[in-house]
Scaffold this active site. Structure first.
Site, PDB file in Angstrom:
ATOM      1  N   GLU A 178      -5.717  -8.123  -0.932  1.00 26.48           N
ATOM      2  CA  GLU A 178      -6.409  -7.835   0.334  1.00 26.48           C
ATOM      3  C   GLU A 178      -7.827  -7.399   0.021  1.00 26.48           C
ATOM      4  OE1 GLU A 178      -4.767  -5.151   3.247  1.00 26.48           O
ATOM      5  OE2 GLU A 178      -2.726  -5.799   2.788  1.00 26.48           O
ATOM      6  N   GLU A 182       0.846  -1.211   0.000  1.00 25.14           N
ATOM      7  CA  GLU A 182       0.000   0.000   0.000  1.00 25.14           C
ATOM      8  C   GLU A 182       0.873   1.250   0.000  1.00 25.14           C
ATOM      9  OE1 GLU A 182      -2.923  -0.298   3.159  1.00 25.14           O
ATOM     10  OE2 GLU A 182      -4.255  -1.417   1.839  1.00 25.14           O
TER      11      GLU A 182
HETATM   12  C1  BG6 Z   1      -4.302  -2.497   4.793  1.00 27.91           C
HETATM   13  C2  BG6 Z   1      -3.026  -3.093   5.259  1.00 27.91           C
HETATM   14  O1  BG6 Z   1      -4.219  -1.149   5.088  1.00 27.91           O
HETATM   15  O2  BG6 Z   1      -5.507  -2.834   5.359  1.00 27.91           O
HETATM   16  C3  BG6 Z   1      -3.167  -4.121   6.351  1.00 27.91           C
HETATM   17  O3  BG6 Z   1      -2.222  -3.566   4.221  1.00 27.91           O
HETATM   18  C4  BG6 Z   1      -4.335  -3.751   7.245  1.00 27.91           C
HETATM   19  O4  BG6 Z   1      -1.940  -4.186   7.023  1.00 27.91           O
HETATM   20  C5  BG6 Z   1      -5.608  -3.778   6.409  1.00 27.91           C
HETATM   21  O5  BG6 Z   1      -4.448  -4.568   8.351  1.00 27.91           O
HETATM   22  C6  BG6 Z   1      -6.877  -3.457   7.173  1.00 27.91           C
HETATM   23  O6  BG6 Z   1      -6.740  -2.285   7.922  1.00 27.91           O
HETATM   24  P1  BG6 Z   1      -6.964  -2.300   9.480  1.00 27.91           P
HETATM   25  O7  BG6 Z   1      -6.500  -0.983   9.964  1.00 27.91           O
HETATM   26  O8  BG6 Z   1      -8.424  -2.524   9.714  1.00 27.91           O
HETATM   27  O9  BG6 Z   1      -6.145  -3.416   9.998  1.00 27.91           O
END
Ligand code: BG6
Length: 480
Positions: free
Chosen positions: A379, A179
């Site tokens: 993701e 990211e």
């Molecule tokens: C992304 C990241 O920002 O989203 C992860 O690559 C992160 O590391 C995921 O965990 C979800 O965000 P959060 O803050 O809910 O964990």
């Protein structure tokens, strides 16, 4: 059977995590301190504190995380039972180079990943690896000021070279910086820290500092892509973007124009990763703002030589912006007339994240039309409070609904729109430490981990309803 149609035969169904959110063992096996180790726990809506080193008495959730470092064999058994074909994690840079600037890597750290990758492969699961996922060695901040400093390029390349060579027969899919574009959004100092190991000073112009650090990372990434192809021509090296599409709130032409301009803040990164040059809209912007961004002719050449093989991205939500005075919203820094406003057509999660499955198809189309490169969704997921019933079961139908709706849109993007989508690794396949706030109880997993926001719990793993649901999706290649 649901209407989700077939996916390509070789489709990479998997699950994703990051080293610092699961491994724990922050001071074992010769590992050095990382930027993630000095983040305290926040809470829903409250960001984490970045401390100067580790302060006694404060709680740092990543230090133990879910203790994957000691429990990975048992977890991989569950991943196998779930049917994962791939598992996306990252290498903790400070396990390999505890300070980041050494010449000789830490053999114990290398052995840990040797064993982890062997265990995955033995269980028929292909590792997909991110080189830098929010945990730059802390020493590189204290000693060099993080990615403000051009020396960081060589430290990163050196680290990457060691692991690319070491695991060249074990890992095929790699991504450079996780990211990478987060740091360009908003005024949050957290993202500048986790992306670049930079703490902003009072007299810093945030945007200028971030452009410089980002360009340094993009140069480092291009060097690594080039080197990786020399080490093993079969490697597939990707970038990793956070794509939050920005919709124009209305058909007012100034809303539409502002949406393009805000999107350029994301495209700046993927345009360089994929097209290999600094886009004209950015060069003009730097000129207009009198920003002094340092780069050489050789570095520009490297950008053209190190373009990525695929585009990895995260997708959680969309966003909408308006320039209309009468509408309220949160101002967008650096865009004086635009503000983020809520979208009346979609719902939000308990953390205020907009739930928008069609937005995923929108992004897939947008990105594929722009670059015509293979895409990997590395993701996507639903963070929610889960309840354990008296019999130990966890009925997370909301998570199944979220994932199913997104998978349906992926299918449309592949079969109707012609997008070359190669894989899908939902985020937090096993409950982990949330990045933004350090909470455990914003859970993404299909595997539950008994641990709460204060760090209490047995760390016992158990299956949620989504576990068997996703198992069937994978087994039937998209059909439930
Ligand atoms: C992304 C990241 O920002 O989203 C992860 O690559 C992160 O590391 C995921 O965990 C979800 O965000 P959060 O803050 O809910 O964990």
């Amino acid at each position: 059977m649901s209407l989700i149609k077939k996916f390509p035969e070789e489709f990479l169904w998997g699950g994703a995590v990051a080293a610092h959110q699961i491994e724990g063992a922050f001071n074992e096996g010769g590992r050095g301190l990382s930027c993630a180790d000095v983040l305290t726990a926040g809470s829903n809506g409250v960001e984490r504190e970045i401390t100067d080193g580790i302060i006694q008495g404060k709680y740092y959730p990543n230090h133990e995380a879910i203790d994957f470092y000691h429990r990975y064999k048992e977890d991989i058994k569950l991943f196998r039972e779930l049917g994962l074909k791939t598992f996306r994690t990252s290498i903790s840079w400070s396990r390999i180079f505890p300070n980041g600037d050494e010449k000789i890597p830490n053999e114990k750290g290398l052995i840990f990943y040797d064993e982890l990758f062997d265990e995955l492969l033995l269980n028929g699961i292909e590792p997909v690896i991110t080189l830098s996922h929010f945990e730059i060695p802390y020493h590189l901040y204290t000693e060099y000021g993080g990615f403000r400093n051009k020396k960081m390029i060589d430290f990163f390349v050196n680290y990457a070279e060691v692991v690319l060579k070491r695991y060249k027969n074990k890992v095929k899919y790699w991504m450079t910086f996780n990211e990478i574009n987060n740091q360009a959004d908003g005024q949050s100092s957290l993202h500048v820290w986790t992306n670049s190991a930079i703490r902003l000073k009072d007299d810093d112009i945030k945007e200028e500092v971030v452009f410089q650090a980002s360009l340094n990372e993009l140069i480092a990434s291009a060097k690594v892509v080039k080197l990786a192809h020399e080490i093993n021509p079969n490697f597939q090296i990707g970038c990793m973007m956070a794509y939050v599409p920005v919709y124009a709130y209305s058909c007012n032409p100034t809303d539409a124009m502002a949406a393009i301009k805000v999107m350029e803040r994301r495209y700046f990164y993927s345009d360089i990763h994929v097209r290999g040059h600094i886009p004209k809209y950015t060069l003009n912007y730097w000129h207009k703002k009198h920003y002094h961004i340092d780069y050489s002719v050789d570095e520009l050449k490297i950008l053209t030589e190190g373009t990525v093989d695929f585009i990895g991205f995260s997708y959680y939500m969309s966003s909408s912006e308006t320039t209309v005075d009468e509408l309220s919203g949160q101002p967008i820094p650096d865009f004086p007339h635009a503000k983020i406003t809520s979208n009346p057509y979609i719902k939000t999660s308990d953390w205020g994240w907009q739930i928008d499955p069609v937005g995923l198809r929108y992004v897939l189309n947008m990105v594929y039309e722009r670059y015509e490169k293979p895409i990997f969704i590395v993701e996507n997921g639903f963070g929610a409070y889960d309840k354990i019933e008296n019999d130990g079961s966890i009925h997370d139908q909301y998570r199944i609904d979220y994932l199913r709706a997104h998978i349906e849109q992926m299918e449309k993007a592949i079969n109707e729109d012609g997008v070359d989508l190669i894989g899908y690794t939902p985020w937090g396949i096993i409950d982990l430490v949330r990045f933004g706030s350090g909470e455990m109880e914003k859970r993404y997993g299909m595997i539950y981990v008994d641990k709460d926001n204060q760090g209490r719990g047995s760390l016992k793993r158990s299956k949620k309803d989504s576990f068997s649901w996703y198992h069937d999706v994978i087994e039937n290649n998209g059909l439930e």
